[in-house]
Design a protein around this motif. Structure first.
Motif, mmCIF file in Angstrom:
data_model
loop_
_atom_site.group_PDB
_atom_site.id
_atom_site.type_symbol
_atom_site.label_atom_id
_atom_site.label_comp_id
_atom_site.label_asym_id
_atom_site.label_seq_id
_atom_site.Cartn_x
_atom_site.Cartn_y
_atom_site.Cartn_z
ATOM 1 N N MET B 87 0.893 -0.758 0.039
ATOM 2 C CA MET B 87 -0.057 -0.117 -0.408
ATOM 3 C C MET B 87 1.131 1.233 -0.149
ATOM 4 O O MET B 87 1.860 1.176 0.595
ATOM 5 C CB MET B 87 -0.497 -0.173 1.200
ATOM 6 C CG MET B 87 -1.530 -1.805 1.311
ATOM 7 S SD MET B 87 -3.460 -0.755 1.558
ATOM 8 C CE MET B 87 -3.780 -0.655 3.359
ATOM 9 N N GLN B 88 0.423 1.947 -0.546
ATOM 10 C CA GLN B 88 1.022 3.511 -0.460
ATOM 11 C C GLN B 88 -0.456 4.597 -0.008
ATOM 12 O O GLN B 88 -0.922 5.193 -0.666
ATOM 13 C CB GLN B 88 1.630 4.337 -1.981
ATOM 14 C CG GLN B 88 2.209 4.918 -2.174
ATOM 15 C CD GLN B 88 2.516 5.649 -3.058
ATOM 16 O OE1 GLN B 88 2.499 4.761 -4.324
ATOM 17 N NE2 GLN B 88 3.211 6.803 -3.469
ATOM 18 N N ASP B 89 0.356 4.589 0.764
ATOM 19 C CA ASP B 89 -1.353 5.352 1.888
ATOM 20 C C ASP B 89 -0.708 5.519 3.181
ATOM 21 O O ASP B 89 -0.724 5.042 3.967
ATOM 22 C CB ASP B 89 -3.126 4.433 2.805
ATOM 23 C CG ASP B 89 -3.826 5.353 2.849
ATOM 24 O OD1 ASP B 89 -3.200 6.199 3.637
ATOM 25 O OD2 ASP B 89 -4.568 4.606 2.834
ATOM 26 N N ASP B 90 -0.654 7.284 3.001
ATOM 27 C CA ASP B 90 0.207 7.800 4.193
ATOM 28 C C ASP B 90 -0.719 7.665 6.030
ATOM 29 O O ASP B 90 0.024 7.596 6.374
ATOM 30 C CB ASP B 90 0.844 9.531 4.120
ATOM 31 C CG ASP B 90 1.576 9.463 2.739
ATOM 32 O OD1 ASP B 90 2.902 8.960 3.084
ATOM 33 O OD2 ASP B 90 0.188 10.220 1.919
ATOM 34 N N ASP B 91 -2.156 7.853 5.370
ATOM 35 C CA ASP B 91 -2.856 7.512 6.410
ATOM 36 C C ASP B 91 -2.950 6.261 7.296
ATOM 37 O O ASP B 91 -2.411 6.248 8.270
ATOM 38 C CB ASP B 91 -4.438 7.872 6.275
ATOM 39 C CG ASP B 91 -4.859 9.116 6.238
ATOM 40 O OD1 ASP B 91 -4.145 9.736 6.869
ATOM 41 O OD2 ASP B 91 -5.761 8.968 5.763
ATOM 42 N N LYS B 93 -0.126 4.079 6.780
ATOM 43 C CA LYS B 93 1.321 4.267 7.386
ATOM 44 C C LYS B 93 1.656 5.055 8.906
ATOM 45 O O LYS B 93 1.830 4.236 9.562
ATOM 46 C CB LYS B 93 2.318 5.111 7.016
ATOM 47 C CG LYS B 93 3.803 5.243 6.526
ATOM 48 C CD LYS B 93 4.757 5.815 5.818
ATOM 49 C CE LYS B 93 5.927 5.629 6.144
ATOM 50 N NZ LYS B 93 7.063 6.079 5.507
#
Lengths: 403, 123
Positions: B87-91, B93
């Motif tokens: 995943m590339q999702d800052d929330d 992370k």
């Protein structure tokens, strides 16, 4: 004699008055006919009410819009055309307007909900004007059905959400097989699966380079989608532009030298700090310097800083082959990459770099432009306003972006 | 247990699990592979590995709930965890980092970076 003269005068005057009355009547009936023609043919519903909200007239378009015959609604309160809770509140609005003179709707265009005969509601746009009918105030409302527009807006919103969801799902789904491909190639390259011949090693090195490229492309793709959707929040802090430029030069120093470039700088010594997301601005600088290296034959890349009363300007000048005027717009389009003709090696990149950079700068309220840099080469430069405007600043408070 | 450097690899993608195990074994680690959250928790408590590599997208429950359980159980709470995610999702992370993981790497991972993180966490 005198009397006869006087009578004749009177008669003449009477005729003139009569003519005047005829003329005025004609004028009035012409005006009325004109207004009637406008009302009858208007595409918008036009409804007139008196000061207490009682309907005085409604044109055919209004009849069609609300589903009533004119006779059915004349004399009714206008609030029969409104759903709850507006229906109950409208008399209050009118009273408060009479009492305070503070108008909420008059003079503006508002989006409201209308109620058709039979109970169905629909979105509408309403403009109201007020006029004086001698003894009392009247209001004329012009109503437009905006059902189609609303449907279209919803559709656009849905499409945007779907797109953003799709991008995040697809990028995850692409990463999973890519991870296995990458580890397979890396294991062999690292000698974990036995000795490899030099030729095999060379071939796998090409595969690895392209795996890395695909991986970067997926990252950029998602970044780009986030910027488009406004979902990449800025983390605004004051930063010194010269420090950002020096950091960029440090990051590139060695690789630039290897590629035959010399990075120099002409910095405004006493430059002020600027409000920005330093990580993102470093990304923009890396993109611009990276492009200069990627597309240029070598030589000097000069980074400059300057400022005006309201903004800072950072420039990246190169000595490359320049950009033809006709290609300048194409440059900032996603995947609008120029041909690599004349460049030293085949160009490896995502084709999203400049469009991402431009959006980052625009998110800060600045502009990223390209200009010829003197006789040879190109200059990409961008501005950053000292203060990121208020409507953008809130984004930084909501920031959740990880490091 | 003494001296053994065992890694619990929680990964539901077989291909990745096979290749990554091979990588880790070639570096001298013992690897136990599991493919879902329930097995992950059982193995973590039974084996008490030196380190857990955790994929976050797992069938049934998902990686986050496994992470929560690992951090709650006194048997497992001190085991370092490296999250490996596609995943590339800052929330997301941020949420993961708030659980207190020792590493967060994105797929496709850089083997050198992964090995360096592991070495830094296993004494």
């Amino acid at each position: 004699m005198l009397l006869a003269y006087y009578l004749a005068g009177l008669q003449r005057r009477a005729i003139r008055v009569e003519e005047l009355v005829k003329e005025r009547t004609l004028l009035l009936s012409t005006a009325e006919a004109r207004i009637r023609a406008v009302l009858e043919t208007a595409v918008e519903g036009i409804i007139t009410i008196d000061g207490s909200g009682i309907i005085e007239s409604a044109n055919p378009a209004a009849e069609a819009l609300f589903g009533y015959e004119e006779q059915e609604i004349i004399g009714q309160n206008i609030n029969v055309l409104m759903p709850s809770p507006y229906r109950e509140k409208h008399d209050g609005y009118l009273r408060s307007y009479h009492a305070t003179g503070v108008a909420k709707i008059i003079g503006t265009i508002r989006e409201l909900t209308g109620l058709r005969k039979g109970g169905k509601t629909f979105p509408l746009e309403l403009a109201v004007s007020e006029w004086d009918a001698g003894n009392q105030q009247m209001f004329t409302g012009i109503v437009r059905d905006i059902t189609d527009r609303k449907l279209e807006e919803d559709r656009i919103l849905e499409t945007a959400e779907l797109k953003s969801h799709l991008v995040s799902v697809v990028s995850h789904e692409l990463r999973t097989p890519l991870t296995a491909i990458a580890e397979g190639v890396n294991l062999v390259l690292d000698g974990k699966a036995g000795e490899t011949l030099e030729e095999q090693h060379g071939i796998l090195a090409i595969s690895k380079r392209n795996i890395d490229r695909l991986s970067r492309l997926i990252n950029s793709f998602l970044d780009f989608q986030r910027l488009e959707a406004g979902a990449l929040p800025l983390r605004i802090r004051p930063a010194n532009p010269n420090v950002l430029v020096r950091e960029t030069i440090d990051n590139f120093g060695r690789s630039a030298a290897v590629a035959g470039f010399r990075i120099t700088s002409v910095l405004l010594e006493r430059i002020d700090e600027v409000d920005c997301d330093a990580d993102l601005i470093l990304q923009v600088l890396a993109n611009l310097v990276g492009n200069a290296i990627k597309y240029g034959p070598g030589g000097e890349i000069r980074l400059t800083t300057d400022q005006t009363a309201s903004e800072v300007r950072i420039g990246v000048h190169d000595e490359g082959r320049g950009i033809p005027e006709k290609d300048k717009d194409k440059l900032f389009r996603p995947f609008g990459r120029l041909s690599s003709e004349g460049a030293g090696s085949p160009i490896q990149g995502t084709g999203l770099g400049l469009s991402i950079s431009r959006r980052i700068v625009e998110k800060h309220g600045g502009k990223l432009v390209v200009d010829p840099s003197g006789e040879i080469g190109t200059c990409f430069s961008f501005t950053l306003p000292f203060k990121v405007s208020d409507h953008r600043a809130w984004e930084s408070k909501e920031s959740t972006r990880g490091g | 247990m003494e001296g053994e450097r065992r890694i619990l690899l929680v990964e539901d993608e077989d291909d990745i699990a096979i290749l990554l195990s091979r990588r880790l074994e070639s570096e001298g680690y013992s690897v136990t592979r599991v493919a879902d959250g329930v097995q992950a928790m059982q193995a973590a408590m039974r084996l008490r590995p030196s380190l857990i590599i955790l994929d976050l997208m797992l069938p049934g429950g998902g990686g986050l709930s496994v992470l929560r359980k690992i951090r709650r159980s006194y048997l497992t709470q001190s085991i370092p965890v490296i999250v490996l995610t596609g995943m590339q999702d800052d929330d997301h992370k941020k949420q993961v980092i708030e659980f207190g993981v020792e590493g967060y790497l994105q797929k496709p991972y850089d083997p050198a970076e992964l090995l360096a993180s592991i070495e830094g966490l296993i004494e």
